[in-house]
Design a protein around this motif. Sequence first.
Motif, PDB file in Angstrom:
ATOM      1  N   LYS A   1       0.906  -0.971   0.148  1.00 28.56           N
ATOM      2  CA  LYS A   1       0.050  -0.097  -0.232  1.00 28.56           C
ATOM      3  C   LYS A   1       0.970   1.309   0.100  1.00 28.56           C
ATOM      4  O   LYS A   1       0.767   2.236  -0.490  1.00 28.56           O
ATOM      5  CB  LYS A   1      -0.673  -0.112   1.060  1.00 28.56           C
TER       6      LYS A   1
ATOM      7  N   GLU B   1      -4.519  -4.602  -4.560  1.00 29.61           N
ATOM      8  CA  GLU B   1      -3.325  -3.912  -5.045  1.00 29.61           C
ATOM      9  C   GLU B   1      -1.834  -4.186  -6.360  1.00 29.61           C
ATOM     10  O   GLU B   1      -1.202  -3.249  -6.555  1.00 29.61           O
ATOM     11  CB  GLU B   1      -2.503  -4.018  -3.442  1.00 29.61           C
TER      12      GLU B   1
ATOM     13  N   ARG C   1      -3.475  -2.551  -8.784  1.00 27.35           N
ATOM     14  CA  ARG C   1      -3.040  -0.321  -8.692  1.00 27.35           C
ATOM     15  C   ARG C   1      -1.561  -0.420  -9.102  1.00 27.35           C
ATOM     16  O   ARG C   1      -1.294   0.451  -9.380  1.00 27.35           O
ATOM     17  CB  ARG C   1      -3.253  -0.488  -7.408  1.00 27.35           C
TER      18      ARG C   1
END
Length: 236
Positions: free
Chosen positions: A32, A77, A80
Motif C-alpha cells: 500500500k 493492490e 494498482r
Amino acid sequence: MYRFPPFNPSSGRRCDFPTGSIFNDDSLEIIKKLPAASVDCIITDPPYFLGMTHNGQKGNFKDLSICRPFYRDLFQEFARVAKPEACIYFFCDWRSYAFYYPIFDEVLKAHNMLVWNKLSGPGNHYAFIHELVLFHAGKGANIGGTNIIAGVKAFASGAKSVDGAKVHPAQKPVDLIAKFINDSCPPEGVVLDTFGGSGTTAVAAVRTGRRFILMEQDEGYFLTACKRLEDEYRSE
C-alpha cells in the motif's frame, strides 16, 4: 531512478541494496506504500494453505474462505501498482488453483495458466512433478513459446548444482524466475514479489539486470534472503 517510498522502521525492517529492497513486514501493508503504476512485473509464490485451517490439517474450501478477503485486497493492490503493460505470475498447485483462480480472474483477469514441469516430485498416486502459475498478460504483451515450462530443474532434480543449497521448503530455481523476468520485464524494470521467501526473485532480478522489491513476513527467511543478496552482489 526508482525511489522507494518512506518506510517506518518501527513497523518492520528492511535491507536496502543497490538495485532494490527487501522488507520484513506484512506484504499487504507494505504494498500500500508503493506508488501506483510503478511496477513492471510481479512474480510471487504464496503459501499454498497447508496447515492454514481450523484444525491444522489439509484445508478445504470452507476453511480457506477466511483467506479470500486478504487475496482480493492483495490482487487489487497488484492492479494498482502494476503498470498497464506489466505481466503477473502467481504460483499455485493443483490443490489451491480452484481457490485462487476466481479471485485472480475477477480482479486482474487471468490470460493463461502456465505449467512448470519440475521433472521430479513426491507422490504415490502418480508422481507430483508440476506446479501451476496463474498468468496475467499486460497490455501489448506478446510472449513466445508455450505454456508448458520445461528444461528448468527443481531442487530434487538438479537445481542445487547451480543454485546452491535449498534454504526454503518451497524454493524455486533462479533459472525459472529469470525466464519469467526475461520474458516480460524490460531492462532495469522493477520486479515485485510479495512472498519473497529466501530471496530467489531478487537474485534473479540482479542476474538479469532488473530492480526488485521483496516482502517477507517471516524474520528467519527475511534474514536468509538478505544474506543471499549480499553474497550475490559480492560475486558480481
